[in-house]
Design a protein around this motif. Structure first.
Motif, PDB file in Angstrom:
ATOM      1  N   ASP A 123       0.803  -1.220   0.000  1.00 44.46           N
ATOM      2  CA  ASP A 123       0.000   0.000   0.000  1.00 44.46           C
ATOM      3  C   ASP A 123       0.838   1.272   0.000  1.00 44.46           C
ATOM      4  O   ASP A 123       0.300   2.378  -0.070  1.00 44.46           O
ATOM      5  CB  ASP A 123      -0.939   0.012   1.210  1.00 44.46           C
ATOM      6  N   ASP A 124       2.147   1.131   0.083  1.00 42.76           N
ATOM      7  CA  ASP A 124       3.050   2.275   0.104  1.00 42.76           C
ATOM      8  C   ASP A 124       4.293   1.921  -0.706  1.00 42.76           C
ATOM      9  O   ASP A 124       4.765   0.784  -0.641  1.00 42.76           O
ATOM     10  CB  ASP A 124       3.427   2.630   1.550  1.00 42.76           C
ATOM     11  N   VAL A 125       4.836   2.878  -1.435  1.00 42.91           N
ATOM     12  CA  VAL A 125       6.006   2.583  -2.283  1.00 42.91           C
ATOM     13  C   VAL A 125       7.196   2.099  -1.466  1.00 42.91           C
ATOM     14  O   VAL A 125       8.041   1.354  -1.973  1.00 42.91           O
ATOM     15  CB  VAL A 125       6.401   3.826  -3.114  1.00 42.91           C
ATOM     16  N   LYS A 126       7.263   2.475  -0.204  1.00 41.53           N
ATOM     17  CA  LYS A 126       8.401   2.049   0.610  1.00 41.53           C
ATOM     18  C   LYS A 126       8.331   0.561   0.953  1.00 41.53           C
ATOM     19  O   LYS A 126       9.310  -0.017   1.411  1.00 41.53           O
ATOM     20  CB  LYS A 126       8.466   2.874   1.897  1.00 41.53           C
ATOM     21  N   HIS A 127       7.159  -0.072   0.684  1.00 41.55           N
ATOM     22  CA  HIS A 127       7.004  -1.509   0.947  1.00 41.55           C
ATOM     23  C   HIS A 127       7.229  -2.360  -0.302  1.00 41.55           C
ATOM     24  O   HIS A 127       7.114  -3.582  -0.233  1.00 41.55           O
ATOM     25  CB  HIS A 127       5.600  -1.795   1.503  1.00 41.55           C
ATOM     26  N   ILE A 128       7.534  -1.700  -1.427  1.00 41.70           N
ATOM     27  CA  ILE A 128       7.607  -2.455  -2.687  1.00 41.70           C
ATOM     28  C   ILE A 128       8.733  -3.484  -2.662  1.00 41.70           C
ATOM     29  O   ILE A 128       8.666  -4.508  -3.342  1.00 41.70           O
ATOM     30  CB  ILE A 128       7.752  -1.489  -3.881  1.00 41.70           C
ATOM     31  N   GLU A 129       9.789  -3.225  -1.860  1.00 42.47           N
ATOM     32  CA  GLU A 129      10.890  -4.181  -1.778  1.00 42.47           C
ATOM     33  C   GLU A 129      10.431  -5.512  -1.176  1.00 42.47           C
ATOM     34  O   GLU A 129      11.085  -6.539  -1.356  1.00 42.47           O
ATOM     35  CB  GLU A 129      12.046  -3.608  -0.969  1.00 42.47           C
ATOM     36  N   ASN A 130       9.298  -5.497  -0.446  1.00 46.80           N
ATOM     37  CA  ASN A 130       8.775  -6.737   0.140  1.00 46.80           C
ATOM     38  C   ASN A 130       8.432  -7.757  -0.936  1.00 46.80           C
ATOM     39  O   ASN A 130       8.396  -8.962  -0.672  1.00 46.80           O
ATOM     40  CB  ASN A 130       7.520  -6.439   0.974  1.00 46.80           C
ATOM     41  N   ALA A 131       8.150  -7.272  -2.155  1.00 42.46           N
ATOM     42  CA  ALA A 131       7.729  -8.183  -3.225  1.00 42.46           C
ATOM     43  C   ALA A 131       8.882  -9.051  -3.720  1.00 42.46           C
ATOM     44  O   ALA A 131       8.657 -10.152  -4.239  1.00 42.46           O
ATOM     45  CB  ALA A 131       7.139  -7.393  -4.391  1.00 42.46           C
ATOM     46  N   TYR A 132      10.121  -8.572  -3.563  1.00 42.61           N
ATOM     47  CA  TYR A 132      11.252  -9.308  -4.118  1.00 42.61           C
ATOM     48  C   TYR A 132      11.401 -10.699  -3.511  1.00 42.61           C
ATOM     49  O   TYR A 132      11.835 -11.641  -4.166  1.00 42.61           O
ATOM     50  CB  TYR A 132      12.548  -8.517  -3.927  1.00 42.61           C
ATOM     51  N   GLU A 133      11.046 -10.816  -2.236  1.00 43.29           N
ATOM     52  CA  GLU A 133      11.164 -12.100  -1.534  1.00 43.29           C
ATOM     53  C   GLU A 133      10.379 -13.209  -2.244  1.00 43.29           C
ATOM     54  O   GLU A 133      10.747 -14.388  -2.195  1.00 43.29           O
ATOM     55  CB  GLU A 133      10.657 -11.933  -0.097  1.00 43.29           C
ATOM     56  N   PHE A 134       9.292 -12.815  -2.938  1.00 41.88           N
ATOM     57  CA  PHE A 134       8.382 -13.815  -3.502  1.00 41.88           C
ATOM     58  C   PHE A 134       8.907 -14.453  -4.784  1.00 41.88           C
ATOM     59  O   PHE A 134       8.345 -15.430  -5.248  1.00 41.88           O
ATOM     60  CB  PHE A 134       6.999 -13.194  -3.714  1.00 41.88           C
ATOM     61  N   TYR A 135       9.983 -13.918  -5.325  1.00 39.77           N
ATOM     62  CA  TYR A 135      10.588 -14.559  -6.487  1.00 39.77           C
ATOM     63  C   TYR A 135      11.109 -15.951  -6.155  1.00 39.77           C
ATOM     64  O   TYR A 135      11.265 -16.790  -7.042  1.00 39.77           O
ATOM     65  CB  TYR A 135      11.713 -13.694  -7.059  1.00 39.77           C
ATOM     66  N   GLN A 136      11.369 -16.196  -4.868  1.00 39.66           N
ATOM     67  CA  GLN A 136      11.862 -17.515  -4.464  1.00 39.66           C
ATOM     68  C   GLN A 136      10.836 -18.620  -4.709  1.00 39.66           C
ATOM     69  O   GLN A 136      11.186 -19.803  -4.746  1.00 39.66           O
ATOM     70  CB  GLN A 136      12.250 -17.522  -2.982  1.00 39.66           C
ATOM     71  N   LEU A 137       9.556 -18.257  -4.921  1.00 43.55           N
ATOM     72  CA  LEU A 137       8.526 -19.269  -5.188  1.00 43.55           C
ATOM     73  C   LEU A 137       8.611 -19.795  -6.621  1.00 43.55           C
ATOM     74  O   LEU A 137       7.932 -20.761  -6.966  1.00 43.55           O
ATOM     75  CB  LEU A 137       7.136 -18.693  -4.919  1.00 43.55           C
ATOM     76  N   GLY A 138       9.449 -19.152  -7.454  1.00 45.98           N
ATOM     77  CA  GLY A 138       9.760 -19.725  -8.755  1.00 45.98           C
ATOM     78  C   GLY A 138       8.883 -19.286  -9.915  1.00 45.98           C
ATOM     79  O   GLY A 138       8.984 -19.862 -11.002  1.00 45.98           O
ATOM     80  N   PHE A 139       8.037 -18.271  -9.710  1.00 49.03           N
ATOM     81  CA  PHE A 139       7.186 -17.810 -10.809  1.00 49.03           C
ATOM     82  C   PHE A 139       7.822 -16.622 -11.507  1.00 49.03           C
ATOM     83  O   PHE A 139       8.389 -15.731 -10.863  1.00 49.03           O
ATOM     84  CB  PHE A 139       5.788 -17.445 -10.295  1.00 49.03           C
TER      85      PHE A 139
END
Length: 445
Positions: A123-139
């Motif tokens: 909900d805030d641009v400062k949280h966008i880095e949180n999305a990088y962790e999800f690349y580990q799921l392989g998609f």
């Protein structure tokens, strides 16, 4: 052509229903900040950049703990995935990757379906880095979004549309008439298919819900090619508890979309139910030609007035489909079955009929002279020109002085005049209004 299907999948409380409501454009799904609120799949039709598709919402998927509700939700999600062309895997960017996310990811790998991973609650641009962790799921496609604010949903929809198959339907000859049988469970649709074909082509069972998928049966009759599409019975959403039956509803809707003619099957013994109106509405809104088939007429106790009384009940209950003919048949005894295909051929022809512009304008001019339109807001509605712009269904555009002062009752009058002049029997008739632009003024502007 049937529309692509997109399924929203994820663990509980990641915002799936909020995303569904945003994409659907209205609050259809129940949204509450508690896990497990959405327990059944919910359907909607959506559009993005001119591409329409069906959207399926699912309940939160959980692993480990086993109980009846969790198993039911998981089964619903499995069936939604099986039906989907594209899967939206929703995760929670605030919580990060969880063991359940990892299990769902492995589950989705096995589906061999295109998957877009949505990292929600960014909900805030400062949280966008949180999305990088999800690349580990392989998609490959990981898209940060905020279902509350709507940020990122445009990128997500662009990605979804890019993954749609070019063509998902079986192709038939242009002259082939595609006919779907639709109706509540256990009204005798499969029995009607067998009776029409004169042989046991599909399974017939007295148990509601036997037909799980839409089954195509091509054949010829009297030199005309047909395809019969037998569909699962559509049962009222709030009364459907069997997972497979809910899964069949989207198949039935897709069958309607790729039909020319819908046979709306009503149980003559049980009578008309509210759900029959909903089912007929699907066909009407899709612009398909239609015939009401009252089946099991052999089981009805009747006198010389019974058929007329039942016919009037249909007209009263389905006023929006006054154009659809009615046949009373018995799949069991074969009574009047021979009338179905000629009637289908008749309404299909009228569904595809095109009328010359000059003739259309003469009919409308005569209608307006006979019954002039009433004044509205001190002005009188005028039709200056009419032309047919499409078939299946016949679609007319009226160029008028002001669309805002057109009264629905007068438009209905004009439609009735068109129906009296031309045999639009069995087909909806769409009328669109366009404001007539003054050419001399347009040239000066």
């Amino acid at each position: 052509m049937s529309l692509p299907v997109v399924a929203i999948v994820g663990r509980p409380n990641v915002g799936k229903s909020t995303i569904f409501n945003r994409l659907a454009g209205e609050r259809i799904a129940i949204v509450e900040d508690k896990p497990g609120i959405t327990r059944d799949r919910i359907y909607s039709s959506c559009e993005w950049n001119g591409r329409q598709f069906h959207l399926i919402d699912t309940g939160g998927v959980e692993f480990g703990e086993k109980n009846e509700i969790i198993e039911h939700i998981r089964k619903q999600a499995e069936l939604a995935i099986d039906e989907a062309d594209v899967i939206l895997f929703v995760t929670d960017g605030r919580q990060g990757v969880t063991p359940t996310d990892e299990e769902i990811a492995h589950w989705l790998y096995r589906s061999n379906k295109p998957v877009i991973l949505m990292v929600n609650k960014i909900d805030d641009v400062k949280h966008i880095e949180n999305a990088y962790e999800f690349y580990q799921l392989g998609f490959e496609q990981v898209i940060p979004v905020s279902s509350i604010h709507g940020t990122g949903t445009g990128d997500m929809l662009d990605a979804v549309v890019s993954l749609f198959p070019e063509q998902t339907d079986v192709q038939y000859d242009e002259d082939t008439i595609r006919v779907s049988l639709i109706g509540r469970p256990n009204v005798g649709k499969s029995s009607l298919v067998n009776a029409i074909l004169g042989e046991e082509r599909v399974i017939v069972s007295p148990t509601a819900g036997t037909t799980r998928d839409a089954v195509d049966t091509p054949f010829q009759y009297d030199g005309q090619s047909f395809v019969l599409i037998d569909t699962a019975g559509i049962r009222k959403r709030g009364k459907v508890y069997e997972s497979v039956e809910k899964y069949s509803v989207i198949r039935a809707l897709r069958a309607i979309e790729r039909s020319d003619v819908c046979l709306i099957v009503i149980d003559g013994e049980r009578g008309i139910a509210e759900q029959d109106k909903r089912i007929a509405g699907y066909a009407h809104e899709a612009g398909r030609a239609a015939v009401f088939i009252v089946n099991k007429w052999d089981a009805v106790e009747k006198n010389e007035k019974t058929m007329d009384q039942f016919r009037q009940k249909i007209r009263d209950s389905f006023q929006f489909m006054h154009y659809a003919p009615i046949l009373f048949v018995s799949a069991k005894t074969g009574k009047r079955i021979q009338r179905i295909l000629p009637k289908v051929e008749e309404v299909a022809e009228q569904h595809a009929m095109r009328v010359p512009t000059s003739v259309l304008n003469q009919v409308i001019q005569d209608a307006m002279v006979t019954t002039p339109p009433p004044s509205e807001k001190g002005r009188r509605f005028r039709v200056q020109y009419i032309t047919q712009v499409a078939v299946k269904p016949p679609t007319m555009v009226l160029f008028v002085n002001d669309p805002d002062i057109a009264h629905f009752s007068y438009l209905r009058y004009l439609e009735n005049q068109l129906r009296q002049a031309f045999p639009f029997h069995g087909t909806p008739l769409k009328i669109k209004l366009r404001k007539k632009v003054n050419q001399s003024r347009a040239g000066r502007d």
